[in-house]
Design a protein around this motif. Structure first.
Motif, mmCIF file in Angstrom:
data_model
loop_
_atom_site.group_PDB
_atom_site.id
_atom_site.type_symbol
_atom_site.label_atom_id
_atom_site.label_comp_id
_atom_site.label_asym_id
_atom_site.label_seq_id
_atom_site.Cartn_x
_atom_site.Cartn_y
_atom_site.Cartn_z
ATOM 1 N N ILE A 3 2.470 3.389 -4.054
ATOM 2 C CA ILE A 3 1.988 4.514 -4.863
ATOM 3 C C ILE A 3 2.438 5.859 -4.256
ATOM 4 O O ILE A 3 2.833 6.773 -4.985
ATOM 5 C CB ILE A 3 0.440 4.442 -5.058
ATOM 6 N N GLY A 4 2.426 5.948 -2.948
ATOM 7 C CA GLY A 4 2.873 7.185 -2.286
ATOM 8 C C GLY A 4 4.356 7.430 -2.508
ATOM 9 O O GLY A 4 4.797 8.553 -2.747
ATOM 10 N N GLU A 41 -2.102 9.211 3.023
ATOM 11 C CA GLU A 41 -1.355 8.042 3.517
ATOM 12 C C GLU A 41 -1.048 8.192 5.008
ATOM 13 O O GLU A 41 -0.620 9.258 5.455
ATOM 14 C CB GLU A 41 -0.043 7.892 2.729
ATOM 15 N N ASN A 60 4.909 8.532 -6.111
ATOM 16 C CA ASN A 60 4.444 9.909 -6.220
ATOM 17 C C ASN A 60 5.469 10.904 -5.666
ATOM 18 O O ASN A 60 5.774 11.932 -6.277
ATOM 19 C CB ASN A 60 3.141 10.014 -5.422
ATOM 20 N N GLN A 106 -8.072 -3.168 -5.698
ATOM 21 C CA GLN A 106 -7.127 -3.575 -4.664
ATOM 22 C C GLN A 106 -7.728 -4.637 -3.745
ATOM 23 O O GLN A 106 -7.026 -5.544 -3.290
ATOM 24 C CB GLN A 106 -6.634 -2.349 -3.884
ATOM 25 N N PHE A 155 0.814 -1.228 0.000
ATOM 26 C CA PHE A 155 0.000 0.000 0.000
ATOM 27 C C PHE A 155 0.847 1.279 0.000
ATOM 28 O O PHE A 155 0.364 2.341 -0.364
ATOM 29 C CB PHE A 155 -0.960 0.028 1.189
ATOM 30 N N GLY A 156 2.102 1.199 0.413
ATOM 31 C CA GLY A 156 2.944 2.398 0.439
ATOM 32 C C GLY A 156 3.623 2.712 -0.886
ATOM 33 O O GLY A 156 4.267 3.747 -1.029
ATOM 34 N N PHE A 180 -4.596 8.341 -0.521
ATOM 35 C CA PHE A 180 -3.788 7.116 -0.514
ATOM 36 C C PHE A 180 -3.958 6.291 0.770
ATOM 37 O O PHE A 180 -3.645 5.098 0.791
ATOM 38 C CB PHE A 180 -2.300 7.432 -0.711
#
Lengths: 302, 302
Positions: A71-72, B38, A75, B101, A68-69, B68
């Motif tokens: 994409i951040g 996030e 970016n 997801q 899950f981390g 996010f």
């Protein structure tokens, strides 16, 4: 320099002091990221990992606590002006997940992002670089999942300085000797490389077993590794729950390490239900003495 | 109780002490989450927000620093055994992002997750509940983006105790009076509700302006709000850069607050380039005195 820095050692639900799975492997000047749970980019900041040296990312499987981390992180790399390419080795669906999110935000990356799909069940070499060789192998989990074997190439031969001096080879030529070259003296005679150097020795190897049920079929991949990471989501008394959820216990991980004859075992992916980690060591060490908790922020030399 | 708790006040690149955008709005017993960068799930843990009371989530737009963290939060709610439904109001593409997801991880949620699509340019009422009314309005940003106006319904009429006592209405009936009922005495005579109560007064209103360029067209939505949040990504000297990136400055946000006659202004979404936030206050307060930094972990009463 061949080391593993732990950024997260917890399982699915993050806690305030334990983050989801992520590890940075340092191979000389290159950095590899193995798994990338939510918050990995902040852990990278926290532990002063040099983002710019990151070249390869390996994602074991598509449970959120392992990716899950990503994409951040992508970016942020883009916002910080990255131009060097970045390769992601992952189950094939990840490319669509990332691309969809980039599209929805109207983001056009300023660096080349490539995906290498890891197809279900695949095992074998996936990356060979000047410094390293990486292979993947399937582990048994609830969805398609991969472990990674990372070998640092020992490229330089070992110089025997006394021998080199005895043959009157100038010190300026030593680095060429380490690369395997012979030396020609002014009189035309040749000093063979193996008269003055030794072979580089065995390459060091780190094996990351990702999320997995206890599985002796992994042994060929673990055999004689210098360091092995194996999950221990649960303590020994929850062996049944571990099996049911395709996870492992302390005793299982330590038994595998012993059977494989690895030099060192790192354990992690602890269930959020545990607040104390000492019991994990207390259960593992009697089975495999050279076990350590994969502690966040700590680097372990392979 | 009507309050806004700040979970993140930074713009795109998170820092170790400032997180990407997320706010929790407390309306009596209900919690609303506005944006979800996030790490929001960890901020929720850090500030002891009661996850179980979370019923509605509003996502302003699909830049990553505003959503996010949503997939991780949904995943954790599911792992923690949530069964209550959860509604997400967001640009329509978010549903696909989340569903993809969930599918890739083989996750079947144990609670009902519904998406209410906010179509580009839409404005109007999107939610009416016993406690609250929420409207959305478009803001001008690089991609489709929405602000939210959240109004807490003042449902109870205000009792005038002396009057109620003078009419010999028993105290046990007071809560019925607050709900608007008349009272019938034993002799059959009727005491009209408005003889003993006052109207509930104006509903309180919080307006969240999301990411936006300086835009006077927002004024009708801001008019007389009790509290307004407006981004100030940059200080005044970077007005040109703000406009170029569809963001705003201190002076612009404060001018809008003054023109709209709101009671209080919260500013946030600070660029990561700033390490000190005091200059944001120093520039805003001369234009609009009742300005506060949206500080993480702090709750502001509307």
């Amino acid at each position: 320099m061949f080391a593993v820095t732990i950024l997260g050692n917890n399982s699915a639900i993050p806690t305030l002091d334990r983050h989801p799975t992520a590890q940075v492997v340092t191979c000389n000047e290159q950095l590899l990221l193995v798994d990338c749970g939510e918050g990995t980019q902040l852990q990278i900041t926290q532990y002063r990992i040099r983002r710019s040296k990151l070249r390869y990312i390996f994602i074991s499987h598509l449970h959120g606590d392992h990716y899950f981390g990503l994409i951040g992180l992508i970016n942020t790399l883009n916002l910080m002006g990255r131009t060097e390419p970045l390769s992601v080795y992952a189950p094939p669906e990840l490319e669509q997940i990332i691309q969809l999110q980039l599209d929805c935000s109207g983001t056009i990356l300023k660096f080349e992002l490539s995906f290498v799909p890891l197809l279900p069940g695949y095992s074998g070499l996936i990356l060979e670089d000047k410094d390293l060789r990486v292979s993947c192998f399937p582990t048994q989990h609830r969805i398609s999942c991969f472990g990674f074997s990372i070998e640092m190439q020992k490229r330089k031969r070992k110089l025997i300085p006394e021998q080199a001096k005895a043959y009157e080879i100038p010190a300026a030529y030593f680095s060429k000797l380490q690369e395997g070259a012979d030396y020609q003296r002014k009189d035309g005679s040749i000093i063979k490389n193996d008269w003055v150097t030794l072979s580089p020795g065995k390459a060091k190897r780190y094996v990351y077993c990702a999320d997995t049920i206890y599985d002796v079929n992994l042994l060929p991949w673990l055999k004689d590794a210098d360091m092995m990471y194996h999950e221990t989501t649960y303590l020994h008394d929850l062996e049944d729950r571990a099996a049911e959820r395709y996870h492992s216990t302390t005793v299982q991980a330590a038994s595998l390490a012993a059977a494989a004859g690895v030099k060192k075992l790192l354990i992690g992916h602890f269930s959020s239900k545990y607040t104390e980690l000492q019991p994990f060591l207390d259960e593992s060490r009697p089975v495999f003495a050279n076990t350590d908790i994969a502690e966040e922020g700590v680097s372990y030399i392979v």
